[in-house]
Write an enzyme that holds these catalytic residues in place. Sequence first.
Site, PDB file in Angstrom:
ATOM      1  N   HIS A  39      -3.940  -5.148   0.097  1.00  0.00           N
ATOM      2  CA  HIS A  39      -3.561  -5.685   1.406  1.00  0.00           C
ATOM      3  C   HIS A  39      -3.618  -7.213   1.387  1.00  0.00           C
ATOM      4  O   HIS A  39      -4.687  -7.797   1.604  1.00  0.00           O
ATOM      5  CB  HIS A  39      -4.489  -5.145   2.498  1.00  0.00           C
ATOM      6  CG  HIS A  39      -4.367  -3.677   2.707  1.00  0.00           C
ATOM      7  ND1 HIS A  39      -3.434  -3.113   3.557  1.00  0.00           N
ATOM      8  CD2 HIS A  39      -5.048  -2.638   2.157  1.00  0.00           C
ATOM      9  CE1 HIS A  39      -3.550  -1.796   3.526  1.00  0.00           C
ATOM     10  NE2 HIS A  39      -4.516  -1.484   2.686  1.00  0.00           N
ATOM     11  N   ASP A  94      -2.633  -9.099   3.559  1.00  0.00           N
ATOM     12  CA  ASP A  94      -2.825  -9.526   4.943  1.00  0.00           C
ATOM     13  C   ASP A  94      -4.242  -9.289   5.424  1.00  0.00           C
ATOM     14  O   ASP A  94      -4.511  -9.401   6.624  1.00  0.00           O
ATOM     15  CB  ASP A  94      -1.874  -8.738   5.844  1.00  0.00           C
ATOM     16  CG  ASP A  94      -2.066  -7.236   5.662  1.00  0.00           C
ATOM     17  OD1 ASP A  94      -2.560  -6.562   6.585  1.00  0.00           O
ATOM     18  OD2 ASP A  94      -1.733  -6.717   4.575  1.00  0.00           O
ATOM     19  N   CYS A 113       0.829  -1.211   0.000  1.00  0.00           N
ATOM     20  CA  CYS A 113       0.000   0.000   0.000  1.00  0.00           C
ATOM     21  C   CYS A 113       0.867   1.267   0.000  1.00  0.00           C
ATOM     22  O   CYS A 113       1.484   1.582  -1.007  1.00  0.00           O
ATOM     23  CB  CYS A 113      -0.993  -0.039   1.159  1.00  0.00           C
ATOM     24  SG  CYS A 113      -2.353   1.131   0.961  1.00  0.00           S
TER      25      CYS A 113
END
Length: 219
Positions: A191, A193, A107
Site C-alpha cells: 500500500h 498510500d 494489492c
Amino acid sequence: MTDQLQATVLPTDNIKQVSTKTSYPAPGVGLSVVLVDFGLKHSILRELSKRNCNVTVVPYSTTAEEILHLNPDGVMLSNGPGNPEDVPQALDMIRGVQGKIPIFGICMGHQLFAMANGAKTYKMKFGHRGFNHAVREIATGRVDFTSQNHGYAVSREDLPEHLIITHEEINDKSVEGVRHRYQPAFSVQYHPDAAPGPHDASYLFDEFIEMMEAFKQSN
C-alpha cells in the site's frame, strides 16, 4: 463445535459487499482517473487528490466499455478483500482497457492485473500483515518499508514473459510489483498510500501521473 466450523461455508462475495454500489466523483482540475473500487482505502483518493486528479470511483463490476466511455487518462485498480479468483469479471475489464489507457493496480488490483495477463495467484501460509515489510526495487536496489495486508500473492513461477517483476519482499522473495513489458501498466502488492503507516512508496503515484502524461502526449 469442530464439525460445525468445518461445515461452515464462508462467503466468496467479499468484494461485492464492500464495493460502492454507484459511481461517484472526487473532483479535481488535473488528469482524469477512473478508480475501480474493489474495497478501496480512501487514502488512495487522498493521494490522487493531492495530485489534482479528477477522479470517478466506479463499482467493481464496471465493464471496460463503461470505463472507456468516461474517456479517462488512466485507470486505478484498488485494494480489496478476499481471493482474486472470486471476481473473474474484473479480468475481462482489465484486458479491455489495457493498452488503451495506463493502469496502476494496488494489492487486490495488483493480483487482478497480473491474472488478467496470464499470471497465477496462490494462498500464502500466513500472509503479510503490518507496517514494516521491507520491499526491494529490483532495478535500483532501493528498499522501502511498506504497509501490507493480504493473504494471496502472485506466483513468481507462473509469471508470463510480458510481465516484469519490479519489486520483491526481502524476507520471502514474494512478488511485490510487476510492470507490463510493452504497455503502460504496472502494479504493486503493498500500500503506497499507507494511512497510517510508512510513506516510502508514495512516489509510485507520481510515476502513475508521469505515465498518464506521457501516454496522453504520445496519443
